[in-house]
Enzyme design. Sequence first.
Site, PDB file in Angstrom:
ATOM      1  N   GLU A  37       0.882  -1.162   0.000  1.00  0.00           N
ATOM      2  CA  GLU A  37       0.000   0.000   0.000  1.00  0.00           C
ATOM      3  C   GLU A  37       0.921   1.214   0.000  1.00  0.00           C
ATOM      4  OE1 GLU A  37      -2.692  -0.059   3.315  1.00  0.00           O
ATOM      5  OE2 GLU A  37      -3.542   1.876   2.743  1.00  0.00           O
ATOM      6  N   ARG A 264       4.623 -12.901   9.748  1.00  0.00           N
ATOM      7  CA  ARG A 264       5.360 -11.686   9.419  1.00  0.00           C
ATOM      8  C   ARG A 264       6.659 -11.637  10.213  1.00  0.00           C
ATOM      9  NH1 ARG A 264       1.764  -7.818   9.283  1.00  0.00           N
ATOM     10  NH2 ARG A 264       3.180  -6.073   9.478  1.00  0.00           N
ATOM     11  N   LYS A 274       4.278   0.550   9.524  1.00  0.00           N
ATOM     12  CA  LYS A 274       4.411   1.817   8.805  1.00  0.00           C
ATOM     13  C   LYS A 274       3.786   2.977   9.576  1.00  0.00           C
ATOM     14  CE  LYS A 274       3.005   0.106   4.872  1.00  0.00           C
ATOM     15  NZ  LYS A 274       2.416   0.019   3.544  1.00  0.00           N
TER      16      LYS A 274
HETATM   17  P1  ATP Z   1       2.601  -2.318   8.160  1.00  0.00           P
HETATM   18  O1  ATP Z   1       2.065  -3.291   9.155  1.00  0.00           O
HETATM   19  O2  ATP Z   1       4.032  -1.999   8.345  1.00  0.00           O
HETATM   20  O3  ATP Z   1       1.770  -1.120   7.986  1.00  0.00           O
HETATM   21  P2  ATP Z   1       1.370  -3.493   5.914  1.00  0.00           P
HETATM   22  O4  ATP Z   1       1.171  -4.946   5.934  1.00  0.00           O
HETATM   23  O5  ATP Z   1       0.199  -2.639   6.167  1.00  0.00           O
HETATM   24  O6  ATP Z   1       2.597  -3.123   6.806  1.00  0.00           O
HETATM   25  P3  ATP Z   1       1.552  -3.324   3.097  1.00  0.00           P
HETATM   26  O7  ATP Z   1       2.041  -2.216   2.255  1.00  0.00           O
HETATM   27  O8  ATP Z   1       0.127  -3.638   3.057  1.00  0.00           O
HETATM   28  O9  ATP Z   1       2.001  -3.007   4.565  1.00  0.00           O
HETATM   29  O10 ATP Z   1       2.432  -4.617   2.851  1.00  0.00           O
HETATM   30  C1  ATP Z   1       2.817  -5.107   1.607  1.00  0.00           C
HETATM   31  C2  ATP Z   1       3.178  -6.553   1.746  1.00  0.00           C
HETATM   32  O11 ATP Z   1       4.254  -6.702   2.672  1.00  0.00           O
HETATM   33  C3  ATP Z   1       2.015  -7.360   2.287  1.00  0.00           C
HETATM   34  O12 ATP Z   1       1.902  -8.532   1.525  1.00  0.00           O
HETATM   35  C4  ATP Z   1       2.405  -7.647   3.711  1.00  0.00           C
HETATM   36  O13 ATP Z   1       1.879  -8.846   4.130  1.00  0.00           O
HETATM   37  C5  ATP Z   1       3.920  -7.658   3.652  1.00  0.00           C
HETATM   38  N1  ATP Z   1       4.489  -7.294   4.949  1.00  0.00           N
HETATM   39  C6  ATP Z   1       4.294  -6.165   5.648  1.00  0.00           C
HETATM   40  N2  ATP Z   1       4.938  -6.206   6.828  1.00  0.00           N
HETATM   41  C7  ATP Z   1       5.570  -7.400   6.885  1.00  0.00           C
HETATM   42  C8  ATP Z   1       6.406  -8.048   7.853  1.00  0.00           C
HETATM   43  N3  ATP Z   1       6.713  -7.484   9.016  1.00  0.00           N
HETATM   44  N4  ATP Z   1       6.865  -9.292   7.560  1.00  0.00           N
HETATM   45  C9  ATP Z   1       6.571  -9.866   6.395  1.00  0.00           C
HETATM   46  N5  ATP Z   1       5.794  -9.322   5.454  1.00  0.00           N
HETATM   47  C10 ATP Z   1       5.286  -8.104   5.678  1.00  0.00           C
HETATM   48 MG    MG Z   2      -1.573  -3.003   4.887  1.00  0.00          MG
END
Ligand code: ATP
Ligand code: MG
Length: 567
Positions: A37, A264, A274
């Site tokens: 995102e 994760r 984020k």
């Molecule tokens: P955050 O929790 O940091 O806001 P998010 O999951 O909302 O992260 P996205 O931009 O939606 O951020 O993530 C893009 C991809 O990265 C998704 O497929 C998500 O599952 C993966 N991802 C995000 N954080 C992690 C993590 N800590 N470990 C592994 N994969 C991750």
């Molecule tokens: Mg997300």
Amino acid sequence: MSTNEQKESLDFVRTIVANDLESKKHNGKVRTRFPPEPNGYLHIGHAKSIVLNFGIAAENQDGKCNLRFDDTNPVKEDVEYTDSIKEDVRWLGYDWEDRQFFASDYFEKLYQFAEELIRQGKAYVCDLSAEETRKTRGTMTEPGQNSPYRDRGVEENLDLFQRMRAGEFADGARVLRAKIDMAAANISLRDPTIYRIRKVDHHRTGDSWCIYPMYDFAHCLSDSIEGITHSICTLEFQNNRPLYDWFLAQLPVESHPQQIEFARLNLSYTMLSKRKLMQLVEEKVVSGWDDPRMPTLSGLRRRGYTPEAIRNFCERIGVAKRDSLVDVALLEHSIRDDLNWKVPRVMGVLRPLKVVIDNYPEDQVEHFEAPNLPDDPQKMGSRQVPFSRELYIERTDFMEDPPKKFFRLGPGREVRLRWAYLITCERVVKDPESGEVIELGCRYDPATKGGNAPDGRRVKGTIHWVSAAHALAAEVRLYDRLFLTEKPGVGKDADWHADLNPDSLQVLADCQLEASLDQAQPGQKYQFERQGYFALDPVASSPTRKVFNRTVALRDSWAKIAKKAKK
Ligand code: ATP
Ligand code: MG
């Protein structure tokens, strides 16, 4: 290796992919995607997902991985983030070729799918407020209640939904909901919202839309539109998988991707969210998303991490189905491991103490040849290091009243200057007011050129130094963990502010470095002997003043732990 043996060495995601290939489940294809995102910068957790998705695609013949921006939420997104995400994925070493997509490109298709659901009697426009919707959703133990708008007819729903799109209603006045089951044990199946009204501009579609699809609806359909075979996501989406499958089962789609969840990455002493990283930036706790203390890819890059080290780290931690906390020392180990054989050794004095070699001729300069990689001198060649009467050594390499086991310099003690001579301390000059040691007078032994005593006398300590007349004055920044606690901001009433390390940044403004470092280019990496790995900061350095970041110190607690475990 037999096919079975090969399979045994695979992680559970790769095992699923291998089995699907064998059974020709997705016509023998592998298509993955990395779906960020664009609402912030990528962090090391995202790297785990990137390495997994692009890695699986690369390992399979004709496998492909798309970069898809999941930009269904109009308020938080920005092109700054889109650009940084692309830069970071490329830097990590992955190529999406011509497969850069945006969920917002599918808005019209998604809208048509929503109308299709309405026509099938499987979606309805609901006028309940957000608060009422929440109240009637039920709990883990109690079923929810049907909305009074649940039985609206197809025509009325279509009409209302079209008018939602046309902008006739205010934000929050109505939503479109899937008609599934308010008594479902899985709460995500209790008539979830699939469209909401948001009268705000979107960074790509401008004011074309005032209704936006919800994540669960948009994500599975975007995957399907792109022909994704394996939709790999993190564990928190496990409960949403039945919904993911429900939408795809109702709608006339050509492909039905399989959602697979993995744990994760959680790193000790590090926050990986984020939203919270954004707070660090906005509250100016750090200098920006690329502050070298940030776990962002841009921060790690600026600090001196290499893509190889990050990829190796991700491969080392592997993928599993259970949440765990990875020791940040393992990340630090990965970068040491990578830089060890890659970067030259140099000498840099971080906290200079002046040394005058009293018996060395005043105008004389000698040059000593120093191998750039002493452990493998052939590999990186050598350089000439100038030596003269006035030098700098590390303040911590001198003690006025040293204990027995201190093998460096003290009054009357002899030490080896790396690549140069043996010197003995004969004079200690102090600031008359503060009593601080400000200069040492030493005697060198001309017979020890290169650092060896012809009479075979033993000198244990070897210290680094620079010639004062030739040294490069520079700034060095040392970093410690940004947080003092293993799981910052986690737990009841926890606030990450309380966990901050007040000493995470130490600026050493008056360092004296070996003259050859004058040639350092932005991002270039070195080992300063005895001090750690350093990289020239591309942001803070100017043409007249170089700033080096310490990527990581030399002491490797992880290697020690691993060694102990083996014993
Ligand atoms: P955050 O929790 O940091 O806001 P998010 O999951 O909302 O992260 P996205 O931009 O939606 O951020 O993530 C893009 C991809 O990265 C998704 O497929 C998500 O599952 C993966 N991802 C995000 N954080 C992690 C993590 N800590 N470990 C592994 N994969 C991750
Ligand atoms: Mg997300």
